[in-house]
Design a protein around this motif. Sequence first.
Motif, mmCIF file in Angstrom:
data_model
loop_
_atom_site.group_PDB
_atom_site.id
_atom_site.type_symbol
_atom_site.label_atom_id
_atom_site.label_comp_id
_atom_site.label_asym_id
_atom_site.label_seq_id
_atom_site.Cartn_x
_atom_site.Cartn_y
_atom_site.Cartn_z
ATOM 1 N N ALA A 124 0.838 -1.205 0.000
ATOM 2 C CA ALA A 124 0.000 0.000 0.000
ATOM 3 C C ALA A 124 0.874 1.257 0.000
ATOM 4 O O ALA A 124 0.593 2.238 -0.709
ATOM 5 N N TYR A 125 1.965 1.218 0.768
ATOM 6 C CA TYR A 125 2.860 2.379 0.870
ATOM 7 C C TYR A 125 3.518 2.673 -0.482
ATOM 8 O O TYR A 125 3.564 3.827 -0.930
ATOM 9 N N LEU A 126 3.995 1.606 -1.147
ATOM 10 C CA LEU A 126 4.641 1.801 -2.461
ATOM 11 C C LEU A 126 3.634 2.359 -3.466
ATOM 12 O O LEU A 126 3.945 3.269 -4.233
ATOM 13 N N SER A 127 2.423 1.805 -3.438
ATOM 14 C CA SER A 127 1.388 2.259 -4.364
ATOM 15 C C SER A 127 1.039 3.730 -4.109
ATOM 16 O O SER A 127 0.923 4.527 -5.041
ATOM 17 N N MET A 128 0.898 4.099 -2.839
ATOM 18 C CA MET A 128 0.520 5.485 -2.504
ATOM 19 C C MET A 128 1.651 6.453 -2.821
ATOM 20 O O MET A 128 1.405 7.603 -3.175
ATOM 21 N N SER A 129 2.904 5.993 -2.668
ATOM 22 C CA SER A 129 4.054 6.863 -2.948
ATOM 23 C C SER A 129 4.039 7.336 -4.407
ATOM 24 O O SER A 129 4.406 8.472 -4.703
ATOM 25 N N ARG A 130 3.583 6.435 -5.283
ATOM 26 C CA ARG A 130 3.589 6.768 -6.717
ATOM 27 C C ARG A 130 2.610 7.897 -7.039
ATOM 28 O O ARG A 130 2.793 8.642 -7.985
ATOM 29 N N HIS A 131 1.529 7.995 -6.234
ATOM 30 C CA HIS A 131 0.494 9.012 -6.517
ATOM 31 C C HIS A 131 0.553 10.201 -5.576
ATOM 32 O O HIS A 131 -0.335 11.047 -5.595
ATOM 33 N N LEU A 132 1.610 10.244 -4.754
ATOM 34 C CA LEU A 132 1.668 11.275 -3.709
ATOM 35 C C LEU A 132 1.635 12.695 -4.294
ATOM 36 O O LEU A 132 0.885 13.551 -3.821
ATOM 37 N N LYS A 133 2.434 12.925 -5.341
ATOM 38 C CA LYS A 133 2.493 14.290 -5.918
ATOM 39 C C LYS A 133 1.146 14.709 -6.481
ATOM 40 O O LYS A 133 0.740 15.855 -6.357
ATOM 41 N N ARG A 134 0.479 13.726 -7.067
ATOM 42 C CA ARG A 134 -0.797 14.014 -7.728
ATOM 43 C C ARG A 134 -1.890 14.405 -6.709
ATOM 44 O O ARG A 134 -2.660 15.329 -6.925
ATOM 45 N N TYR A 135 -1.929 13.679 -5.597
ATOM 46 C CA TYR A 135 -3.022 13.891 -4.635
ATOM 47 C C TYR A 135 -2.574 14.614 -3.364
ATOM 48 O O TYR A 135 -3.316 14.669 -2.393
ATOM 49 N N ASP A 136 -1.360 15.158 -3.403
ATOM 50 C CA ASP A 136 -0.784 15.746 -2.185
ATOM 51 C C ASP A 136 -1.660 16.842 -1.575
ATOM 52 O O ASP A 136 -1.714 17.027 -0.364
ATOM 53 N N LYS A 137 -2.353 17.581 -2.424
ATOM 54 C CA LYS A 137 -3.144 18.717 -1.927
ATOM 55 C C LYS A 137 -4.604 18.346 -1.662
ATOM 56 O O LYS A 137 -5.427 19.230 -1.380
ATOM 57 N N GLN A 138 -4.930 17.087 -1.798
ATOM 58 C CA GLN A 138 -6.314 16.636 -1.541
ATOM 59 C C GLN A 138 -6.662 16.885 -0.061
ATOM 60 O O GLN A 138 -5.861 16.552 0.819
ATOM 61 N N THR A 139 -7.813 17.471 0.171
ATOM 62 C CA THR A 139 -8.183 17.781 1.563
ATOM 63 C C THR A 139 -9.518 17.124 1.941
ATOM 64 O O THR A 139 -10.279 16.713 1.071
ATOM 65 N N ALA A 140 -9.746 17.066 3.242
ATOM 66 C CA ALA A 140 -11.024 16.537 3.752
ATOM 67 C C ALA A 140 -11.233 17.094 5.153
ATOM 68 O O ALA A 140 -10.281 17.542 5.803
ATOM 69 N N ILE A 141 -12.485 17.065 5.593
ATOM 70 C CA ILE A 141 -12.793 17.523 6.954
ATOM 71 C C ILE A 141 -12.796 16.308 7.885
ATOM 72 O O ILE A 141 -13.424 15.295 7.585
ATOM 73 N N ILE A 142 -12.077 16.443 8.984
ATOM 74 C CA ILE A 142 -11.982 15.328 9.945
ATOM 75 C C ILE A 142 -12.392 15.825 11.326
ATOM 76 O O ILE A 142 -12.038 16.951 11.714
ATOM 77 N N ASN A 143 -13.139 14.998 12.035
ATOM 78 C CA ASN A 143 -13.519 15.365 13.398
ATOM 79 C C ASN A 143 -12.366 15.010 14.342
ATOM 80 O O ASN A 143 -12.273 13.891 14.843
ATOM 81 N N ALA A 144 -11.491 15.991 14.535
ATOM 82 C CA ALA A 144 -10.268 15.739 15.307
ATOM 83 C C ALA A 144 -10.565 15.503 16.786
ATOM 84 O O ALA A 144 -9.851 14.757 17.454
ATOM 85 N N GLY A 145 -11.633 16.126 17.280
ATOM 86 C CA GLY A 145 -11.992 15.948 18.692
ATOM 87 C C GLY A 145 -12.367 14.504 18.973
ATOM 88 O O GLY A 145 -11.947 13.910 19.963
ATOM 89 N N LYS A 146 -13.165 13.941 18.044
ATOM 90 C CA LYS A 146 -13.586 12.551 18.207
ATOM 91 C C LYS A 146 -12.370 11.621 18.147
ATOM 92 O O LYS A 146 -12.249 10.669 18.919
#
Lengths: 227, 190
Positions: A124-146
């Motif tokens: 999974a790490y190798l696969s994600m490394s290949r797409h890191l530059k492409r999706y690096d700025k992808q954002t999402a909202i996370i409930n950090a308190g939870k």
Amino acid sequence: MYNNSNDLEIFVERLFANQRKTKEVVELKNEVLSNLEARVSDYLENGMEYQSAISLAIHNIDNIETLIDDNQKVYSYRLRYELVQSTLIYSLLAWICTIPFRFVANGIWANMLFLCIVILSGAAYLSMSRHLKRYDKQTAIINAGKLAKWCKWAWWLWGAFIVVMWAYTFIIQFGSDVWFGRELRIHGPYSFYISFVPYALPLTSIMIPQLIHRASKLTTQLEVKES
Amino acid sequence: MSRKNWLIIVLLLIGIGSIVAVEGFIKPRAQEQAIQYEAEQDDPLTHDIRKSLEFASTYMGDASNLINLNASLPMRDIGRTFQLYPEQLTAELRFQARAGDLQEEKLKQLLVYNSTANFVMIDNLQKLILTFEDQVFTIRRDEVESWYGSKVSLASLRDAATWEKEVQSRLGDSNYVSEYVGNLVKREFL
């Protein structure tokens, strides 16, 4: 003036002690501090005594939980990437630590399990490394308190799990001494190893609360800081 | 390459190296030692009494303890059944083998070693009968106690070092072994 500022800083630090150090929280902290300083200065100019001014200023502030929004915008792909990387590192460590336990059946199973996790997280790490530059700025909202609450629960549950496992092992090992008067004998290094392994193996599960803790920390580190 | 990626590579190399060391060298060596140890347990001259000490008991009526004790002593690889006579404080071990098939010198060593071990570990065992398909050997506790004399009580032989000095190390002396068997073991042919 120095004392005034110093006392209020201590108060505010304590007030925010259990909060995450996100950009939003830091801003709120500064705002609360400057607001308190202004109030105290006002009271002092009106002839109030220093201690009374401080007491009056902080009188109505006892909880800031309601002022903090738990939802946090983070770089989601980077967060997942870093989590997979941590999973790989932790599972590698657990795999190495369980290699000496390969002399007993449970040790072999645990070691093989961690090897499988290493292989899966590595892929999974190798696969994600290949797409890191492409999706690096992808954002999402996370409930950090939870997530922070889950983190605390995970540590508590892990602690309870270890206590139960150790108590179970202890009863199994020493039960025959209690019930049948047959004491546990440790003849040498191998005998000690056999007695020690059941206590050491459950400790490798520390990677679960550690990963949740890491996820909680990453939400702060990977917060989207919009100018 | 980032520091964490270097860390992953280093951990991976340590893991692979450790697996090779454990599976390729340490485990096969340990297995050889275990096989050798197991073989030594069948010989009274090399048997490790420490494992048998776990089965020290006050009562001969504890059948499972007696079974486990004899399973830890030499001749454990010979199939056997047990018969207990609690009223006479006597235990009988019925071996599914012929005593005549065993080497005479080895048989005598086994009789000394196993009978002493049974009386040392089981406090109230008064008589031990070892029944083979062709011969029966009977040994009495009081005679074994007299054999070791007042200086060495049977209870003191529960110490591994004392056991080795007073029992095991003497098995190499064939006169000593023959004398023990001649004086203490009642032998009957079937």
